[in-house]
Design an enzyme around this catalytic site. Structure first.
Site, mmCIF file in Angstrom:
data_model
loop_
_atom_site.group_PDB
_atom_site.id
_atom_site.type_symbol
_atom_site.label_atom_id
_atom_site.label_comp_id
_atom_site.label_asym_id
_atom_site.label_seq_id
_atom_site.Cartn_x
_atom_site.Cartn_y
_atom_site.Cartn_z
ATOM 1 N N ARG A 133 0.816 -1.212 0.000
ATOM 2 C CA ARG A 133 0.000 0.000 0.000
ATOM 3 C C ARG A 133 0.847 1.258 0.000
ATOM 4 O O ARG A 133 0.404 2.314 -0.403
ATOM 5 C CB ARG A 133 -0.858 0.015 1.257
ATOM 6 C CG ARG A 133 -2.286 -0.364 0.956
ATOM 7 C CD ARG A 133 -3.146 -0.029 2.108
ATOM 8 N NE ARG A 133 -2.610 -0.702 3.305
ATOM 9 C CZ ARG A 133 -3.368 -1.278 4.220
ATOM 10 N NH1 ARG A 133 -4.659 -1.257 4.087
ATOM 11 N NH2 ARG A 133 -2.860 -1.857 5.277
ATOM 12 N N LYS A 174 0.403 -19.345 8.681
ATOM 13 C CA LYS A 174 -0.468 -19.419 9.836
ATOM 14 C C LYS A 174 -0.677 -18.011 10.419
ATOM 15 O O LYS A 174 0.143 -17.157 10.112
ATOM 16 C CB LYS A 174 0.095 -20.377 10.889
ATOM 17 C CG LYS A 174 1.348 -19.858 11.614
ATOM 18 C CD LYS A 174 1.757 -20.786 12.709
ATOM 19 C CE LYS A 174 1.280 -20.330 14.049
ATOM 20 N NZ LYS A 174 2.062 -19.239 14.656
ATOM 21 N N HIS A 183 5.985 -23.551 9.085
ATOM 22 C CA HIS A 183 7.412 -23.462 8.767
ATOM 23 C C HIS A 183 8.243 -24.530 9.476
ATOM 24 O O HIS A 183 9.365 -24.789 9.106
ATOM 25 C CB HIS A 183 7.958 -22.046 9.007
ATOM 26 C CG HIS A 183 8.218 -21.720 10.453
ATOM 27 N ND1 HIS A 183 7.236 -21.325 11.315
ATOM 28 C CD2 HIS A 183 9.352 -21.724 11.177
ATOM 29 C CE1 HIS A 183 7.759 -21.107 12.511
ATOM 30 N NE2 HIS A 183 9.049 -21.333 12.452
ATOM 31 N N LYS A 242 11.844 -27.196 8.189
ATOM 32 C CA LYS A 242 13.144 -27.345 8.858
ATOM 33 C C LYS A 242 13.777 -28.681 8.448
ATOM 34 O O LYS A 242 13.124 -29.721 8.480
ATOM 35 C CB LYS A 242 12.965 -27.296 10.387
ATOM 36 C CG LYS A 242 12.550 -25.910 10.896
ATOM 37 C CD LYS A 242 12.441 -25.890 12.412
ATOM 38 C CE LYS A 242 11.745 -24.643 12.927
ATOM 39 N NZ LYS A 242 12.544 -23.462 13.026
ATOM 40 N N GLU A 247 11.328 -21.341 24.066
ATOM 41 C CA GLU A 247 11.836 -20.075 23.524
ATOM 42 C C GLU A 247 12.305 -19.213 24.680
ATOM 43 O O GLU A 247 11.641 -19.146 25.718
ATOM 44 C CB GLU A 247 10.736 -19.353 22.778
ATOM 45 C CG GLU A 247 10.280 -20.094 21.550
ATOM 46 C CD GLU A 247 9.373 -19.232 20.707
ATOM 47 O OE1 GLU A 247 9.889 -18.524 19.830
ATOM 48 O OE2 GLU A 247 8.170 -19.244 20.947
ATOM 49 N N ASP A 254 -0.954 -20.451 19.265
ATOM 50 C CA ASP A 254 0.215 -20.044 18.489
ATOM 51 C C ASP A 254 1.100 -21.232 18.092
ATOM 52 O O ASP A 254 1.717 -21.232 17.037
ATOM 53 C CB ASP A 254 1.027 -19.040 19.335
ATOM 54 C CG ASP A 254 2.136 -18.364 18.553
ATOM 55 O OD1 ASP A 254 1.890 -17.984 17.392
ATOM 56 O OD2 ASP A 254 3.254 -18.209 19.102
ATOM 57 N N HIS A 268 2.700 -26.273 15.014
ATOM 58 C CA HIS A 268 4.076 -26.779 15.084
ATOM 59 C C HIS A 268 4.225 -28.043 15.950
ATOM 60 O O HIS A 268 4.889 -28.991 15.552
ATOM 61 C CB HIS A 268 5.014 -25.705 15.635
ATOM 62 C CG HIS A 268 4.923 -24.398 14.903
ATOM 63 N ND1 HIS A 268 4.682 -24.320 13.553
ATOM 64 C CD2 HIS A 268 5.042 -23.113 15.324
ATOM 65 C CE1 HIS A 268 4.658 -23.051 13.175
ATOM 66 N NE2 HIS A 268 4.864 -22.299 14.232
ATOM 67 N N LYS A 293 7.210 -19.184 26.222
ATOM 68 C CA LYS A 293 8.097 -18.029 26.037
ATOM 69 C C LYS A 293 8.820 -17.761 27.345
ATOM 70 O O LYS A 293 8.316 -18.085 28.425
ATOM 71 C CB LYS A 293 7.280 -16.785 25.686
ATOM 72 C CG LYS A 293 6.399 -16.947 24.456
ATOM 73 C CD LYS A 293 7.088 -16.435 23.222
ATOM 74 C CE LYS A 293 6.167 -16.493 22.017
ATOM 75 N NZ LYS A 293 6.890 -16.664 20.759
HETATM 76 C C1 BG6 Z 1 5.773 -18.880 15.100
HETATM 77 C C2 BG6 Z 1 5.097 -18.352 16.338
HETATM 78 O O1 BG6 Z 1 4.872 -19.614 14.317
HETATM 79 O O2 BG6 Z 1 6.860 -19.733 15.486
HETATM 80 C C3 BG6 Z 1 6.093 -17.599 17.200
HETATM 81 O O3 BG6 Z 1 4.045 -17.488 15.960
HETATM 82 C C4 BG6 Z 1 7.295 -18.468 17.512
HETATM 83 O O4 BG6 Z 1 5.491 -17.154 18.406
HETATM 84 C C5 BG6 Z 1 7.865 -19.072 16.238
HETATM 85 O O5 BG6 Z 1 8.275 -17.632 18.121
HETATM 86 C C6 BG6 Z 1 8.936 -20.099 16.564
HETATM 87 O O6 BG6 Z 1 9.588 -20.477 15.381
HETATM 88 P P1 BG6 Z 1 11.106 -20.950 15.387
HETATM 89 O O7 BG6 Z 1 11.373 -21.357 13.985
HETATM 90 O O8 BG6 Z 1 11.923 -19.777 15.844
HETATM 91 O O9 BG6 Z 1 11.180 -22.075 16.372
#
Ligand code: BG6
Length: 515
Positions: free
Chosen positions: A57, A164, A194, A198, A232, A251, A256, A357
Site C-alpha cells: 500500500r 499461519k 514453517h 526445517k 523459547e 500459536d 508446530h 516463552k
Molecule cells: C511462530 C510463532 O509460528 O513460530 C512464534 O508465531 C514463535 O510465536 C515461532 O516464536 C517459533 O519459530 P522458530 O522457527 O523460531 O522455532
C-alpha cells in the site's frame, strides 16, 4: 569427522514463474522470503526467468523497495554474500502499489502479470504468497479468483501460499478453508507450517524410514514415552497485540507441536507422494485421544510469565507489562500437556508436549525414552539400579541440530561399574553450514507443485479439533494464579508435576542456564 557434500547435480532449478508477495512491507518478506530466494539462487535452484511482484500500500516504487530489501533482508542471509547475485535478485522485483481490498489492484496485477509473462517467459505460472495479517486471507483469495487470476490453463500452475494462523478455532478454520476453496482448488492451496520446512524435521522421516535399526523398536513395546519441547527464551517482543489474542496454545500447538508429533509417530507412507505422506499424518492426528473437559484440568497446564531474568541474565518484564498486552491479561505464554494415541503401535505410550516463552533457553527437541532393560543381570554387583538409566534418543531440531543416543557402558575398572555415555551426530560436523531459513525448501517445493510439506485442510481442522476442548475449558475457567512462573524458569510447577505424577521427568536442558 568426515564431511558429506550434497550432490547438487541431481537437483533441477524450479520451473519459471512469478511470485506475487502480498504484505511485502512486513517482517516475513525481509527476514525469510528474500533471504530464502537468495539461498535458492546461490544453489542454482531458482529459474532464470523467475520474477517477483511485491504488492504494497505504501507509495513507493521498485527502486525504493529494492533499497529497503537491500538494507533489511541482507542481515538475514546466512550463506556467503555474492553481491552480483544479490543485485540480480533485487533487479527481478516489480512493484505494484495498491490496496489488497480494492478490485482495481487485481485488474492492474493481471495486466502486470501478462506483461511480465510476455517479456520474461514465466510460463503463466504464479505463486501468490499471502504474507499479510490473517484477516486478509479470505478477501485476497476471493479477489484473485474474481479477477480470473486463480484459473490455471493447460500446463501452467497458480498456487496460493498461506501462512499461519489458519483461524483461531475450529469454526473459523473451517470458514477460512471454505473461502479459500471457493477461490482455489485444494491442490492449489499451500498452507505453510514453517516447522515442516526445517531440515531436522524432514530428517525425522528419513531417520525413521531409511534405517532398518529404528522402526523395529519404534513402538509401545520398547518406548516408554516421548517428550516434545519447543522452548523459547524470547518474550513476545513486538507481537504483543497478536499474541495477547492468541496465546501459546493457539500459536504453537495445533500447528508446530502437532507437526512434530505426527512426524515422529506416523506410519510409513507407501511413497513420498504428497498425499500418501499427508494421509498418514492425518490418520495419526485423528488417532490422538480427544481430551475430555475434565482431563483439561489434570493433563493440561497453562502458565504466564512474571518478571524475571532472561537467558542472558538480564532483568526482563512480566508478560502483562509487555507492549500491547492487557495489564490483567489471562493469556497463557506456556502450555504443557499429555496426550495418548489410540493405535496399535502407540497403545499406552504417553506423549508430553510443552512450549513457552521466556524459558531458560531456545531449543526444540524430541526425546524418545526407551523402556528399562527387562532384567538386571547386574543385580548382585556393585551396580545400582539407578546407575542404569533407560536409553534415550534425542532428536535435536534446533539449535545444535543433530541426534544423540545415550546408553550405558562399562566404566574401565576391575569391578563392574556402569555409566551412561553418548553417541552423537551433529549436522554441522557432517554437512558443514547449519540449516538455512527453512523457507528455501518450502518455496522450491511449491514451485515444483509438490504439496508434501504443506498442510491439507483436513490436517488443519483436526489440529483445531484437538485443542478446542482446552480452549473451551480455559475460556470458562479463567486462570486465578497468573502470572505463575518467573521469566527465565521452566514454567509453572504443575508442568513438572504433570510428569512426576507418572514417575517421569522432563529431560534437563544441557545448554540452558537453568535446568
Ligand atoms: C511462530 C510463532 O509460528 O513460530 C512464534 O508465531 C514463535 O510465536 C515461532 O516464536 C517459533 O519459530 P522458530 O522457527 O523460531 O522455532
Amino acid at each position: 569427522m568426515s564431511s558429506v557434500t550434497p550432490d547438487r547435480s541431481k537437483v533441477q532449478p524450479a520451473p519459471p514463474g512469478i511470485m506475487v508477495i502480498f504484505g511485502a512491507g512486513g517482517d516475513l518478506a525481509r527476514r525469510k522470503l528474500f533471504p530464502a530466494l537468495y539461498h535458492l539462487m546461490t544453489d542454482g535452484l531458482l529459474a532464470e526467468n523467475f520474477r517477483i511482484i511485491v504488492v504494497d500500500r505504501r507509495d513507493r516504487d521498485a527502486k525504493d523497495y529494492r533499497a529497503y530489501i537491500d538494507e533489511n533482508a541482507r542481515p538475514h542471509v546466512s550463506k556467503a554474500m555474492n553481491d552480483d547475485l544479490w543485485q540480480e535478485l533485487l533487479q527481478r522485483i516489480h512493484y505494484l502499489n495498491g490496496d489488497f481490498q480494492q478490485a482495481n489492484t487485481y485488474t492492474r496485477m493481471s495486466t502486470l502479470i501478462d506483461e511480465i509473462d510476455r517479456d520474461y517467459h514465466t510460463g503463466g505460472n504464479c505463486l501468490y504468497y499471502l504474507a499479510t495479517p490473517p484477516d486478509f486471507f479470505g478477501d485476497i483469495a476471493t479477489q484473485l479468483h474474481a479477477a480470473g487470476l486463480s484459473a490455471e490453463s493447460a500446463g501452467q500452475w497458480r498456487h496460493l501460499v498461506v501462512e499461519k494462523p489458519f483461524g483461531r478455532d475450529l469454526e473459523s478454520a473451517r470458514a477460512l478453508n471454505r473461502t479459500l476453496q471457493a477461490a482455489f482448488n485444494e491442490d492449489q492451496i499451500y498452507r505453510i507450517d514453517h516447522y515442516l520446512g526445517k531440515e531436522t524435521v524432514q530428517n525425522i522421516l528419513m531417520y525413521r524410514f531409511a534405517n532398518s535399526t529404528v522402526e523395529p523398536i519404534w513402538n509401545h513395546r520398547y518406548i516408554d514415552h516421548m517428550q516434545i519441547t519447543v522452548a523459547e527464551s524470547i518474550g513476545v517482543e513486538t507481537r504483543g497485540g497478536y499474541y495477547d489474542t492468541a496465546g501459546a496454545l493457539r500459536d504453537m500447538v495445533p500447528n508446530h507441536l502437532l507437526a512434530l508429533l505426527s512426524t515422529v509417530t506416523m506410519e510409513p507412507a507407501n511413497s513420498l507422494d504428497g498425499n500418501a505422506v499427508r494421509d498418514e499424518q492425518a490418520k495419526i492426528l485423528r488417532a490422538i485421544q480427544p481430551i475430555l473437559p475434565e482431563q483439561v484440568l489434570t493433563d493440561v497446564v497453562r502458565g504466564q510469565y512474571a518478571e524475571g531474568v532472561s537467558s542472558k541474565g538480564e532483568p526482563v518484564p512480566g508478560y502483562r507489562s509487555e507492549a500491547h498486552v492487557a495489564g490483567d491479561s489471562a493469556t497463557e505464554t506456556f502450555v504443557a500437556m499429555k496426550v495418548l494415541i489410540d493405535s496399535w503401535r502407540w497403545a499406552g505410550v504417553p506423549f508430553y508436549l510443552r512450549t513457552g516463552k521466556r524459558l531458560p533457553g531456545r531449543y526444540t527437541e524430541i526425546v524418545v525414552q526407551f523402556k528399562e532393560a527387562p532384567n538386571m543381570m547386574f543385580r548382585d554387583s556393585l551396580v545400582r539400579r539407578e546407575q542404569v538409566p533407560p536409553n534415550t534418543l534425542v532428536l535435536r531440531i534446533q539449535p545444535n541440530e543433530g541426534i544423540g543416543l545415550s546408553f550405558n557402558a562399562k566404566v574401565p575398572s576391575t569391578v563392574p561399574q556402569l555409566s551412561p555415555v553418548e553417541m552423537d551426530f551433529s549436522y554441522k560436523d557432517y554437512f558443514g553450514d547449519g540449516p538455512t531459513t527453512g523457507y528455501e525448501t518450502l518455496l522450491y517445493e511449491c514451485m515444483n507443485s509438490d504439496p508434501t510439506l504443506f498442510k491439507r485442510a483436513d490436517v488443519i481442522e483436526t489440529g483445531w479439533e484437538l485443542v478446542e476442548p482446552i480452549l473451551d475449558v480455559w475460556h470458562a475457567l479463567p486462570p486465578r494464579d497468573f502470572p505463575n512462573y518467573a521469566a527465565g524458569s521452566w514454567g509453572p510447577d504443575e508442568a513438572a508435576a504433570l510428569m512426576s505424577r507418572d514417575g517421569r521427568a522432563w529431560r534437563p536442558c544441557k545448554a540452558c542456564s537453568v535446568d
